[in-house]
Design a protein around this motif. Structure first.
Motif, PDB file in Angstrom:
ATOM      1  N   LEU A  35       0.862  -1.185   0.000  1.00  0.00           N
ATOM      2  CA  LEU A  35       0.000   0.000   0.000  1.00  0.00           C
ATOM      3  C   LEU A  35       0.890   1.223   0.000  1.00  0.00           C
ATOM      4  O   LEU A  35       1.858   1.283   0.760  1.00  0.00           O
ATOM      5  CB  LEU A  35      -0.919  -0.003   1.236  1.00  0.00           C
ATOM      6  N   GLY A  36       0.569   2.175  -0.864  1.00  0.00           N
ATOM      7  CA  GLY A  36       1.394   3.363  -0.883  1.00  0.00           C
ATOM      8  C   GLY A  36       1.028   4.317  -1.983  1.00  0.00           C
ATOM      9  O   GLY A  36       0.000   4.161  -2.657  1.00  0.00           O
ATOM     10  N   LEU A  37       1.880   5.322  -2.160  1.00  0.00           N
ATOM     11  CA  LEU A  37       1.634   6.332  -3.185  1.00  0.00           C
ATOM     12  C   LEU A  37       2.944   6.975  -3.600  1.00  0.00           C
ATOM     13  O   LEU A  37       3.993   6.722  -3.018  1.00  0.00           O
ATOM     14  CB  LEU A  37       0.643   7.379  -2.678  1.00  0.00           C
ATOM     15  N   MET A  47       0.766   8.034  -8.426  1.00  0.00           N
ATOM     16  CA  MET A  47       0.867   6.602  -8.162  1.00  0.00           C
ATOM     17  C   MET A  47      -0.003   6.220  -6.966  1.00  0.00           C
ATOM     18  O   MET A  47      -0.008   6.930  -5.959  1.00  0.00           O
ATOM     19  CB  MET A  47       2.325   6.238  -7.848  1.00  0.00           C
ATOM     20  N   ILE A  48      -0.724   5.120  -7.083  1.00  0.00           N
ATOM     21  CA  ILE A  48      -1.348   4.522  -5.909  1.00  0.00           C
ATOM     22  C   ILE A  48      -1.058   3.039  -5.953  1.00  0.00           C
ATOM     23  O   ILE A  48      -1.121   2.407  -7.012  1.00  0.00           O
ATOM     24  CB  ILE A  48      -2.865   4.818  -5.813  1.00  0.00           C
ATOM     25  N   LEU A  49      -0.690   2.510  -4.805  1.00  0.00           N
ATOM     26  CA  LEU A  49      -0.411   1.083  -4.662  1.00  0.00           C
ATOM     27  C   LEU A  49      -1.438   0.553  -3.678  1.00  0.00           C
ATOM     28  O   LEU A  49      -1.525   1.043  -2.544  1.00  0.00           O
ATOM     29  CB  LEU A  49       1.013   0.915  -4.129  1.00  0.00           C
ATOM     30  N   ILE A  50      -2.245  -0.380  -4.139  1.00  0.00           N
ATOM     31  CA  ILE A  50      -3.326  -0.867  -3.294  1.00  0.00           C
ATOM     32  C   ILE A  50      -3.401  -2.384  -3.438  1.00  0.00           C
ATOM     33  O   ILE A  50      -3.379  -2.895  -4.542  1.00  0.00           O
ATOM     34  CB  ILE A  50      -4.637  -0.143  -3.692  1.00  0.00           C
ATOM     35  N   ASP A  51      -3.410  -3.089  -2.317  1.00  0.00           N
ATOM     36  CA  ASP A  51      -3.412  -4.559  -2.318  1.00  0.00           C
ATOM     37  C   ASP A  51      -2.288  -5.106  -3.199  1.00  0.00           C
ATOM     38  O   ASP A  51      -2.463  -6.118  -3.896  1.00  0.00           O
ATOM     39  CB  ASP A  51      -4.773  -5.095  -2.792  1.00  0.00           C
ATOM     40  N   GLY A  52      -1.165  -4.438  -3.189  1.00  0.00           N
ATOM     41  CA  GLY A  52       0.005  -4.926  -3.923  1.00  0.00           C
ATOM     42  C   GLY A  52       0.013  -4.612  -5.405  1.00  0.00           C
ATOM     43  O   GLY A  52       0.937  -5.014  -6.110  1.00  0.00           O
ATOM     44  N   VAL A  53      -1.014  -3.911  -5.893  1.00  0.00           N
ATOM     45  CA  VAL A  53      -1.081  -3.582  -7.319  1.00  0.00           C
ATOM     46  C   VAL A  53      -0.891  -2.073  -7.484  1.00  0.00           C
ATOM     47  O   VAL A  53      -1.523  -1.283  -6.779  1.00  0.00           O
ATOM     48  CB  VAL A  53      -2.431  -4.009  -7.933  1.00  0.00           C
ATOM     49  N   CYS A  54      -0.013  -1.709  -8.414  1.00  0.00           N
ATOM     50  CA  CYS A  54       0.305  -0.304  -8.628  1.00  0.00           C
ATOM     51  C   CYS A  54      -0.451   0.243  -9.834  1.00  0.00           C
ATOM     52  O   CYS A  54      -0.475  -0.386 -10.898  1.00  0.00           O
ATOM     53  CB  CYS A  54       1.800  -0.159  -8.849  1.00  0.00           C
ATOM     54  N   PHE A  55      -1.047   1.415  -9.665  1.00  0.00           N
ATOM     55  CA  PHE A  55      -1.746   2.095 -10.755  1.00  0.00           C
ATOM     56  C   PHE A  55      -1.149   3.474 -10.955  1.00  0.00           C
ATOM     57  O   PHE A  55      -0.694   4.111 -10.000  1.00  0.00           O
ATOM     58  CB  PHE A  55      -3.239   2.242 -10.440  1.00  0.00           C
TER      59      PHE A  55
END
Ligand SMILES: [Zn+2]
Length: 236
Positions: A35-37, A47-55
């Motif tokens: 989880l991150g940004l 950038m957003i990282l959610i449940d291990g997936v980066c968008f």
């Protein structure tokens, strides 16, 4: 309380100074959390990282999943493990959610990650626009940003709140909808119902980029606080 670690690549204050390129590939960032940004080289989207997936959320409204070789000048991630959670069962604006979160953390003196899942009446986001060298300071670059308001949307807000002594980290939150089709850097929101989880972090693993841009940046301008507010929006 378990010792959760936050991995931070680069400094928000370096972005403010116009250091928009970094040497670190996304694959390295993903090794340190789920989880991150952050942002991408050239300030090419949020950038957003959610449940291990980066968008990657771009200023034209498009969202894609960037390749692992994409590079980033700034990212902050953690392995999110909720240390407290609460449900939201009445409409709350941003300030009310922040107040709720403050009741869920043991102290303002720690760093913490926060995740809010729910139905939102509205979410206002901004998305930075890709810059080309020579780079301008972020305060000028954000003049190109697009601001969008999403209404009646289900999704997730994720990000970090940093203690005052860590302003160079620049805590803030990003949003992405459940369809992974809309999102950005959150300026404001109003939530109807949902859940809030916080993850208190007591370890910060800070990686400073080994490149000329970072090495030569002025990271201590007189008006750092003003610049943060102008570029990231209110932080409390
Ligand atoms: Zn952001």
């Amino acid at each position: 309380m378990t010792a959760t670690r936050v991995f931070q690549l680069g400094l928000m204050s370096a972005l403010l100074a116009g250091v928009y390129d970094g040497p670190t590939p996304l694959r390295e960032v993903l090794r340190h959390g789920d989880l991150g940004l952050g942002t991408f080289n050239g300030l090419d989207g949020e950038m957003i990282l959610i449940d291990g997936v980066c968008f990657r959320m771009r200023s034209d409204g498009s969202i894609d999943r960037p390749g692992l070789d994409e590079r980033t000048p700034f990212a902050i991630v953690t392995r999110f493990a909720a240390s407290a959670s609460a449900s939201i069962d009445r409409p709350m604006d941003r300030a009310e959610v922040i107040s709720l979160v403050q009741t869920m953390v043991p102290s303002e003196n720690y760093l913490y990650a926060v995740r809010v899942d729910g139905s939102f009446e509205s979410v206002t986001t901004r998305t930075v626009q890709r810059q080309t060298p020579p780079y301008r300071p972020m305060r000028e670059a954000v003049g190109d940003q697009s601001v969008l308001e999403f209404r009646s949307v289900a999704g997730t807000i994720a990000g970090f709140r940093t203690p005052l002594y860590e302003r160079s980290t620049g805590g803030h939150v990003h949003f992405i909808d459940d369809e992974r089709s809309r999102g950005g850097h959150v300026l404001d929101f109003r939530i109807l119902s949902g859940t809030v989880e916080v993850c208190v972090a007591t370890e910060l693993d800070l990686r400073l980029p080994l490149d000329d841009g970072f090495r030569d940046a002025d990271l201590e301008p007189q008006d750092l606080g003003e610049q943060l507010t102008a570029t990231e929006g209110p932080t409390s």
